[in-house]
Design a protein around this motif. Structure first.
Motif, PDB file in Angstrom:
ATOM      1  N   TRP A 113      37.297  31.161  39.982  1.00  0.00           N
ATOM      2  CA  TRP A 113      38.556  31.857  40.250  1.00  0.00           C
ATOM      3  C   TRP A 113      39.822  31.096  39.855  1.00  0.00           C
ATOM      4  O   TRP A 113      40.716  30.882  40.661  1.00  0.00           O
ATOM      5  N   ARG A 114      39.873  30.730  38.600  1.00  0.00           N
ATOM      6  CA  ARG A 114      41.154  30.276  38.060  1.00  0.00           C
ATOM      7  C   ARG A 114      42.015  31.525  37.945  1.00  0.00           C
ATOM      8  O   ARG A 114      41.489  32.632  37.801  1.00  0.00           O
ATOM      9  N   GLY A 115      43.339  31.373  38.006  1.00  0.00           N
ATOM     10  CA  GLY A 115      44.197  32.530  37.734  1.00  0.00           C
ATOM     11  C   GLY A 115      45.026  33.015  38.907  1.00  0.00           C
ATOM     12  O   GLY A 115      45.194  32.321  39.901  1.00  0.00           O
ATOM     13  N   ALA A 116      45.497  34.237  38.777  1.00  0.00           N
ATOM     14  CA  ALA A 116      46.581  34.740  39.621  1.00  0.00           C
ATOM     15  C   ALA A 116      46.198  35.179  41.027  1.00  0.00           C
ATOM     16  O   ALA A 116      46.971  35.014  41.961  1.00  0.00           O
ATOM     17  N   ALA A 117      45.006  35.769  41.195  1.00  0.00           N
ATOM     18  CA  ALA A 117      44.692  36.349  42.504  1.00  0.00           C
ATOM     19  C   ALA A 117      43.345  35.859  43.046  1.00  0.00           C
ATOM     20  O   ALA A 117      42.462  36.648  43.347  1.00  0.00           O
ATOM     21  N   PRO A 118      43.205  34.549  43.189  1.00  0.00           N
ATOM     22  CA  PRO A 118      41.903  33.996  43.590  1.00  0.00           C
ATOM     23  C   PRO A 118      41.454  34.414  44.992  1.00  0.00           C
ATOM     24  O   PRO A 118      40.268  34.596  45.233  1.00  0.00           O
ATOM     25  N   ILE A 119      42.412  34.598  45.882  1.00  0.00           N
ATOM     26  CA  ILE A 119      42.056  34.921  47.266  1.00  0.00           C
ATOM     27  C   ILE A 119      41.415  36.299  47.336  1.00  0.00           C
ATOM     28  O   ILE A 119      40.309  36.480  47.860  1.00  0.00           O
ATOM     29  N   LEU A 194      31.154  26.813  34.586  1.00  0.00           N
ATOM     30  CA  LEU A 194      31.184  27.626  35.808  1.00  0.00           C
ATOM     31  C   LEU A 194      32.507  28.367  36.005  1.00  0.00           C
ATOM     32  O   LEU A 194      32.754  28.964  37.039  1.00  0.00           O
ATOM     33  N   VAL A 195      33.375  28.343  35.014  1.00  0.00           N
ATOM     34  CA  VAL A 195      34.697  28.953  35.142  1.00  0.00           C
ATOM     35  C   VAL A 195      34.627  30.483  35.252  1.00  0.00           C
ATOM     36  O   VAL A 195      33.894  31.135  34.526  1.00  0.00           O
ATOM     37  N   THR A 196      35.384  31.023  36.220  1.00  0.00           N
ATOM     38  CA  THR A 196      35.589  32.472  36.260  1.00  0.00           C
ATOM     39  C   THR A 196      37.090  32.677  36.450  1.00  0.00           C
ATOM     40  O   THR A 196      37.795  31.783  36.921  1.00  0.00           O
ATOM     41  N   TYR A 197      37.559  33.862  36.082  1.00  0.00           N
ATOM     42  CA  TYR A 197      38.990  34.135  36.186  1.00  0.00           C
ATOM     43  C   TYR A 197      39.312  35.239  37.182  1.00  0.00           C
ATOM     44  O   TYR A 197      38.617  36.255  37.242  1.00  0.00           O
ATOM     45  N   ALA A 198      40.361  35.020  37.943  1.00  0.00           N
ATOM     46  CA  ALA A 198      40.818  36.007  38.922  1.00  0.00           C
ATOM     47  C   ALA A 198      42.060  36.674  38.366  1.00  0.00           C
ATOM     48  O   ALA A 198      43.176  36.180  38.532  1.00  0.00           O
ATOM     49  N   SER A 199      41.879  37.806  37.707  1.00  0.00           N
ATOM     50  CA  SER A 199      43.026  38.479  37.116  1.00  0.00           C
ATOM     51  C   SER A 199      43.928  39.037  38.207  1.00  0.00           C
ATOM     52  O   SER A 199      43.494  39.280  39.332  1.00  0.00           O
ATOM     53  N   LYS A 200      45.180  39.223  37.869  1.00  0.00           N
ATOM     54  CA  LYS A 200      46.116  39.706  38.886  1.00  0.00           C
ATOM     55  C   LYS A 200      45.762  41.128  39.310  1.00  0.00           C
ATOM     56  O   LYS A 200      45.117  41.876  38.563  1.00  0.00           O
ATOM     57  N   LEU A 201      46.211  41.509  40.501  1.00  0.00           N
ATOM     58  CA  LEU A 201      45.882  42.827  41.037  1.00  0.00           C
ATOM     59  C   LEU A 201      46.725  43.891  40.352  1.00  0.00           C
ATOM     60  O   LEU A 201      47.944  43.791  40.299  1.00  0.00           O
ATOM     61  N   GLU A 202      46.077  44.908  39.845  1.00  0.00           N
ATOM     62  CA  GLU A 202      46.785  45.983  39.153  1.00  0.00           C
ATOM     63  C   GLU A 202      46.953  47.187  40.069  1.00  0.00           C
ATOM     64  O   GLU A 202      46.133  47.445  40.938  1.00  0.00           O
ATOM     65  N   LYS A 203      48.028  47.929  39.821  1.00  0.00           N
ATOM     66  CA  LYS A 203      48.308  49.123  40.624  1.00  0.00           C
ATOM     67  C   LYS A 203      47.123  50.084  40.684  1.00  0.00           C
ATOM     68  O   LYS A 203      46.799  50.628  41.731  1.00  0.00           O
ATOM     69  N   GLU A 204      46.503  50.308  39.528  1.00  0.00           N
ATOM     70  CA  GLU A 204      45.422  51.305  39.472  1.00  0.00           C
ATOM     71  C   GLU A 204      44.255  50.917  40.375  1.00  0.00           C
ATOM     72  O   GLU A 204      43.489  51.770  40.812  1.00  0.00           O
ATOM     73  N   GLU A 205      44.134  49.645  40.649  1.00  0.00           N
ATOM     74  CA  GLU A 205      43.015  49.186  41.466  1.00  0.00           C
ATOM     75  C   GLU A 205      43.170  49.582  42.925  1.00  0.00           C
ATOM     76  O   GLU A 205      42.201  49.589  43.679  1.00  0.00           O
ATOM     77  N   GLU A 206      44.398  49.884  43.340  1.00  0.00           N
ATOM     78  CA  GLU A 206      44.639  50.178  44.751  1.00  0.00           C
ATOM     79  C   GLU A 206      44.047  51.518  45.169  1.00  0.00           C
ATOM     80  O   GLU A 206      43.739  51.727  46.338  1.00  0.00           O
ATOM     81  N   LYS A 207      43.891  52.424  44.225  1.00  0.00           N
ATOM     82  CA  LYS A 207      43.326  53.723  44.568  1.00  0.00           C
ATOM     83  C   LYS A 207      41.809  53.609  44.687  1.00  0.00           C
ATOM     84  O   LYS A 207      41.146  53.098  43.803  1.00  0.00           O
ATOM     85  N   LEU A 208      41.276  54.092  45.807  1.00  0.00           N
ATOM     86  CA  LEU A 208      39.842  53.984  46.042  1.00  0.00           C
ATOM     87  C   LEU A 208      39.069  54.942  45.138  1.00  0.00           C
ATOM     88  O   LEU A 208      39.386  56.128  45.066  1.00  0.00           O
ATOM     89  N   ASP A 209      38.076  54.414  44.486  1.00  0.00           N
ATOM     90  CA  ASP A 209      37.233  55.212  43.605  1.00  0.00           C
ATOM     91  C   ASP A 209      35.896  55.423  44.311  1.00  0.00           C
ATOM     92  O   ASP A 209      35.049  54.542  44.349  1.00  0.00           O
ATOM     93  N   PHE A 210      35.735  56.625  44.867  1.00  0.00           N
ATOM     94  CA  PHE A 210      34.550  56.873  45.696  1.00  0.00           C
ATOM     95  C   PHE A 210      33.261  57.054  44.899  1.00  0.00           C
ATOM     96  O   PHE A 210      32.211  57.294  45.480  1.00  0.00           O
ATOM     97  N   THR A 211      33.365  56.947  43.573  1.00  0.00           N
ATOM     98  CA  THR A 211      32.128  56.984  42.803  1.00  0.00           C
ATOM     99  C   THR A 211      31.499  55.588  42.753  1.00  0.00           C
ATOM    100  O   THR A 211      30.456  55.393  42.155  1.00  0.00           O
ATOM    101  N   MET A 212      32.184  54.638  43.396  1.00  0.00           N
ATOM    102  CA  MET A 212      31.626  53.280  43.474  1.00  0.00           C
ATOM    103  C   MET A 212      30.776  53.189  44.739  1.00  0.00           C
ATOM    104  O   MET A 212      30.953  53.954  45.680  1.00  0.00           O
ATOM    105  N   PRO A 213      29.884  52.215  44.798  1.00  0.00           N
ATOM    106  CA  PRO A 213      29.087  52.016  46.012  1.00  0.00           C
ATOM    107  C   PRO A 213      29.979  51.657  47.200  1.00  0.00           C
ATOM    108  O   PRO A 213      30.997  50.983  47.042  1.00  0.00           O
TER     109      PRO A 213
END
Length: 303
Positions: A113-119, A194-213
């Motif tokens: 979790w390198r990057g903007a939104a690791p938490i 072992l590097v992974t990246y934590a991209s910043k949170l995007e607006k579109e992500e805030e809407k719940l997509d109920f087709t996900m588990p």
RNA sequence: CGCGGGAUAGAGCAGUCCGGUAGCUCGUCAGGCUCAUAACCUGAAGGUCGUUGGUUCAAAUCCUUCUCCCGCAA
């Protein structure tokens, strides 16, 4: 040890306050006050306010990518710069301005979790632990050698806000400790494999997509609580979802299975029962509070 | 002056457009039923409708002042 502190949001505040108490903070860099909130009033950053409270010089350059800003920085003749969620990229001349360079508090167990939104990304991914890394700043993003780490277990009910607060306090402890014995610690390089990246949170992500588990959505709801928070739309109105749990019920994705005694919405596999909700224009409340005077129509298909 | 929603009983909401005795669900209290219950039945208490001023025979409702809360956008 003379320190220049660079930080902006709430996360940085405990670190700054600790350094003020235990070390010598000679100057604070933070983002310029910007228009924010209703009415677009100019708001100083949390770090800015704290620095003023302690009577420490505050600088708010728009960028550090020019000779003037870099010269002013160097002229402070500090021993080290401590960076905690500053929000500006530090160019090489700044990184190398002082004897110990720039130390960073990063809210993850690097190199994960390198990057903007690791938490948020850690909780969203279902990680079982997170933590704080004190590291050297280098030109590449979050890629510097690590001085010290602290771990925090991510419990099943922990929100992004909870983790944020814990890591913030832990970061203050670790940074203070590292500074006190910096000459004794030999920084360790990160394992690039072992590097992974934590991209910043995007607006579109805030809407719940109920087709996900359902489990995936539960992680996200928790990660995004209290900010920026997830939501769904019902009859043209937006409902923020702050807390939910996975329940064993089945129907087509996005269908309201129950909307009177509880609020259950079908997901790809199981269903999500909403526990904490915020209706547009209202305070956040427990779901049973809302359902005393409001009913979601059963079998409604949410978009 | 970025856009917008809201403040009605302890809680959550409706009523406001089209002024005319203030309502629903839950909770509380009392009584009843039940082996028993977050169950069920009966009844009761509880609101100067956020604040100021105005219009009107009459204002929760229309106009106005202020305070507080919130959504969007940044």
């Amino acid at each position: 040890m003379k320190i220049v502190f660079m930080g902006t949001p709430d996360f940085s505040v405990p670190v700054l306050e600790r350094l003020i108490k235990e070390h010598d903070v000679i100057c604070v860099y933070t983002r310029v006050p910007k228009e924010a909130g209703r009415g677009h009033e100019l708001k100083k950053s949390p770090v800015h306010l704290v620095a003023e409270k302690y009577g420490i010089e505050v600088r708010t350059p728009k960028t550090l990518r020019n000779d003037t800003a870099q010269e002013e920085f160097r002229a402070l003749k500090a021993d080290v710069a401590v960076v905690a969620a500053y929000g500006l990229i530090l160019p090489k001349p700044v990184i190398e301005a002082f004897k110990y360079g720039c130390l960073n508090v990063h809210a993850s167990l690097l190199p994960r979790w390198r990057g903007a939104a690791p938490i948020q990304r850690a909780i969203e991914a279902g990680d079982e632990k997170s933590g704080v890394t004190i590291m050297q700043i280098v030109e590449a993003l979050d890629a510097g050698a690590m001085y010290q780490k602290g771990e925090v277990a991510i419990t099943p009910d922990m929100t992004g806000g909870d983790l944020h607060d814990k890591l913030s306090l832990m970061g203050a402890d670790l940074m203070s400790d590292v500074l006190s014995r910096i000459d004794e610690i030999k920084p360790q390089p990160q394992n690039e494999a072992l590097v992974t990246y934590a991209s910043k949170l995007e607006k579109e992500e805030e809407k719940l997509d109920f087709t996900m588990p359902a489990m995936f959505l539960e992680y996200k709801i928790r990660a995004f609580n209290p900010f920026p928070a997830t939501y769904f739309e019902y009859q043209g109105e937006r409902f923020k979802v702050l807390k939910a749990k996975v329940v064993d019920a089945h129907a087509q994705s996005g269908v309201i299975i129950e909307g009177k005694t509880a609020l259950q919405i079908a997901c790809a596999d199981k269903a999500l029962e909403i526990l904490q909700i915020q209706r547009q224009g209202k305070r956040m409340m427990q779901i049973d509070e809302l359902l005393r005077g409001f009913e979601f129509q059963k079998n409604t298909q949410l978009a």
